[in-house]
Design a protein around this motif. Structure first.
Motif, PDB file in Angstrom:
ATOM      1  N   THR A 180      38.275  36.680  26.486  1.00  6.69           N
ATOM      2  CA  THR A 180      37.281  36.078  27.369  1.00  6.69           C
ATOM      3  C   THR A 180      37.798  36.029  28.809  1.00  6.69           C
ATOM      4  OG1 THR A 180      36.423  34.740  25.564  1.00  6.69           O
ATOM      5  CG2 THR A 180      35.907  34.010  27.790  1.00  6.69           C
ATOM      6  N   LEU A 181      39.045  35.616  28.985  1.00 10.77           N
ATOM      7  CA  LEU A 181      39.628  35.581  30.333  1.00 10.77           C
ATOM      8  C   LEU A 181      39.720  36.984  30.934  1.00 10.77           C
ATOM      9  CD1 LEU A 181      42.426  32.899  29.903  1.00 10.77           C
ATOM     10  CD2 LEU A 181      40.285  32.690  31.171  1.00 10.77           C
ATOM     11  N   LEU A 182      40.066  37.970  30.115  1.00 11.09           N
ATOM     12  CA  LEU A 182      40.122  39.347  30.588  1.00 11.09           C
ATOM     13  C   LEU A 182      38.742  39.837  31.026  1.00 11.09           C
ATOM     14  CD1 LEU A 182      41.879  41.904  30.944  1.00 11.09           C
ATOM     15  CD2 LEU A 182      41.157  42.533  28.626  1.00 11.09           C
ATOM     16  N   ALA A 183      37.723  39.510  30.249  1.00  3.85           N
ATOM     17  CA  ALA A 183      36.362  39.904  30.614  1.00  3.85           C
ATOM     18  C   ALA A 183      35.929  39.243  31.921  1.00  3.85           C
ATOM     19  CB  ALA A 183      35.398  39.547  29.489  1.00  3.85           C
ATOM     20  N   VAL A 184      36.281  37.974  32.103  1.00  7.22           N
ATOM     21  CA  VAL A 184      35.927  37.266  33.336  1.00  7.22           C
ATOM     22  C   VAL A 184      36.624  37.916  34.537  1.00  7.22           C
ATOM     23  CG1 VAL A 184      36.220  35.066  34.565  1.00  7.22           C
ATOM     24  CG2 VAL A 184      35.327  35.099  32.236  1.00  7.22           C
ATOM     25  N   VAL A 185      37.886  38.270  34.387  1.00  9.05           N
ATOM     26  CA  VAL A 185      38.622  38.904  35.486  1.00  9.05           C
ATOM     27  C   VAL A 185      38.025  40.260  35.809  1.00  9.05           C
ATOM     28  CG1 VAL A 185      40.854  39.933  36.095  1.00  9.05           C
ATOM     29  CG2 VAL A 185      40.762  37.647  35.123  1.00  9.05           C
ATOM     30  N   VAL A 186      37.677  41.052  34.796  1.00  2.82           N
ATOM     31  CA  VAL A 186      37.079  42.371  35.045  1.00  2.82           C
ATOM     32  C   VAL A 186      35.738  42.220  35.745  1.00  2.82           C
ATOM     33  CG1 VAL A 186      36.061  44.375  33.894  1.00  2.82           C
ATOM     34  CG2 VAL A 186      38.317  43.549  33.207  1.00  2.82           C
ATOM     35  N   ILE A 187      34.927  41.289  35.318  1.00  2.00           N
ATOM     36  CA  ILE A 187      33.621  41.072  35.962  1.00  2.00           C
ATOM     37  C   ILE A 187      33.820  40.622  37.404  1.00  2.00           C
ATOM     38  CG2 ILE A 187      31.591  39.562  35.939  1.00  2.00           C
ATOM     39  CD1 ILE A 187      31.737  39.716  32.854  1.00  2.00           C
ATOM     40  N   ALA A 188      34.786  39.737  37.650  1.00  2.00           N
ATOM     41  CA  ALA A 188      35.046  39.274  39.018  1.00  2.00           C
ATOM     42  C   ALA A 188      35.524  40.417  39.903  1.00  2.00           C
ATOM     43  CB  ALA A 188      36.074  38.150  39.004  1.00  2.00           C
ATOM     44  N   VAL A 189      36.372  41.281  39.385  1.00  2.00           N
ATOM     45  CA  VAL A 189      36.862  42.413  40.180  1.00  2.00           C
ATOM     46  C   VAL A 189      35.729  43.384  40.484  1.00  2.00           C
ATOM     47  CG1 VAL A 189      38.338  44.464  40.070  1.00  2.00           C
ATOM     48  CG2 VAL A 189      39.249  42.233  39.448  1.00  2.00           C
ATOM     49  N   VAL A 190      34.864  43.639  39.526  1.00  7.32           N
ATOM     50  CA  VAL A 190      33.731  44.541  39.751  1.00  7.32           C
ATOM     51  C   VAL A 190      32.787  43.949  40.787  1.00  7.32           C
ATOM     52  CG1 VAL A 190      31.677  45.531  38.661  1.00  7.32           C
ATOM     53  CG2 VAL A 190      33.891  45.680  37.527  1.00  7.32           C
ATOM     54  N   ARG A 191      32.536  42.665  40.728  1.00  9.10           N
ATOM     55  CA  ARG A 191      31.640  42.034  41.720  1.00  9.10           C
ATOM     56  C   ARG A 191      32.270  42.020  43.111  1.00  9.10           C
ATOM     57  NH1 ARG A 191      27.934  37.307  39.225  1.00  9.10           N
ATOM     58  NH2 ARG A 191      27.185  38.519  37.466  1.00  9.10           N
ATOM     59  N   LEU A 192      33.584  41.811  43.170  1.00  6.99           N
ATOM     60  CA  LEU A 192      34.260  41.854  44.470  1.00  6.99           C
ATOM     61  C   LEU A 192      34.248  43.267  45.045  1.00  6.99           C
ATOM     62  CD1 LEU A 192      37.353  39.513  44.150  1.00  6.99           C
ATOM     63  CD2 LEU A 192      35.481  39.333  45.779  1.00  6.99           C
ATOM     64  N   ALA A 193      34.292  44.271  44.196  1.00  8.52           N
ATOM     65  CA  ALA A 193      34.275  45.656  44.670  1.00  8.52           C
ATOM     66  C   ALA A 193      32.925  46.015  45.273  1.00  8.52           C
ATOM     67  CB  ALA A 193      34.605  46.607  43.532  1.00  8.52           C
ATOM     68  N   ASP A 194      31.858  45.398  44.814  1.00  9.96           N
ATOM     69  CA  ASP A 194      30.530  45.666  45.357  1.00  9.96           C
ATOM     70  C   ASP A 194      30.280  44.924  46.665  1.00  9.96           C
ATOM     71  OD1 ASP A 194      29.904  47.329  43.291  1.00  9.96           O
ATOM     72  OD2 ASP A 194      28.820  45.801  42.123  1.00  9.96           O
ATOM     73  N   ALA A 195      31.027  43.887  46.961  1.00 10.31           N
ATOM     74  CA  ALA A 195      30.815  43.102  48.183  1.00 10.31           C
ATOM     75  C   ALA A 195      31.343  43.881  49.392  1.00 10.31           C
ATOM     76  CB  ALA A 195      31.535  41.772  48.075  1.00 10.31           C
ATOM     77  N   PRO A 196      30.654  43.774  50.542  1.00 15.05           N
ATOM     78  CA  PRO A 196      31.131  44.466  51.741  1.00 15.05           C
ATOM     79  C   PRO A 196      32.422  43.816  52.264  1.00 15.05           C
ATOM     80  CG  PRO A 196      29.231  43.115  52.266  1.00 15.05           C
ATOM     81  CD  PRO A 196      29.411  43.073  50.786  1.00 15.05           C
ATOM     82  N   PHE A 197      33.278  44.643  52.878  1.00 15.13           N
ATOM     83  CA  PHE A 197      34.548  44.142  53.393  1.00 15.13           C
ATOM     84  C   PHE A 197      34.412  43.506  54.769  1.00 15.13           C
ATOM     85  CE2 PHE A 197      36.088  47.405  50.396  1.00 15.13           C
ATOM     86  CZ  PHE A 197      36.804  46.565  49.574  1.00 15.13           C
TER      87      PHE A 197
END
Length: 122
Positions: A96-113
């Motif tokens: 569950t923690l791994l899934a949360v981290v992967v989802i957070a990284v994917v969402r951060l990758a979509d955000a503009p820098f």
């Protein structure tokens, strides 16, 4: 002493010392199983980490006590089952923690820098 052919020889059991305690199931074995079950059921919600950790510590203590008792404490099956359930709960919490981290990284990758300003701002 002779025995009739076809019959196994009679084995005489040694007499038990009256001061020896009766075999009894370890109460920690029940607690380990219960905590392991709770850990497995709540592992997906990351709440299973605490009962799983407590179950593994109790399992360690119960094994030590069972070894020191010389066979008078039983409940090894319950200990094994509880330990497996506790590890299952920890595994589910880790997934569950791994899934949360992967989802957070994917969402951060979509955000503009950079900060996006309106077209009328210099």
């Amino acid at each position: 002493m002779t025995t009739a052919p076809g019959h196994p020889p009679a084995v005489r059991q040694g007499l038990r010392d009256p001061l020896d305690p009766d075999p009894a199931r370890s109460t920690k074995a029940r607690a380990v199983f219960a905590l392991g079950l709770i850990a497995a059921l709540t592992g997906v919600f990351v709440g299973g980490i605490v009962p799983a950790t407590v179950a593994l510590q109790l399992c360690r203590q119960a094994r030590r006590e069972a070894y020191a008792s010389g066979g008078f404490l039983t409940g090894a099956v319950w200990l094994r089952r509880g330990e497996r359930l506790a590890w299952t709960g920890l595994g589910l919490a880790a997934l569950t923690l791994l899934a949360v981290v992967v989802i957070a990284v994917v969402r951060l990758a979509d955000a503009p820098f950079t900060q996006d300003f309106a077209p009328n701002v210099n």
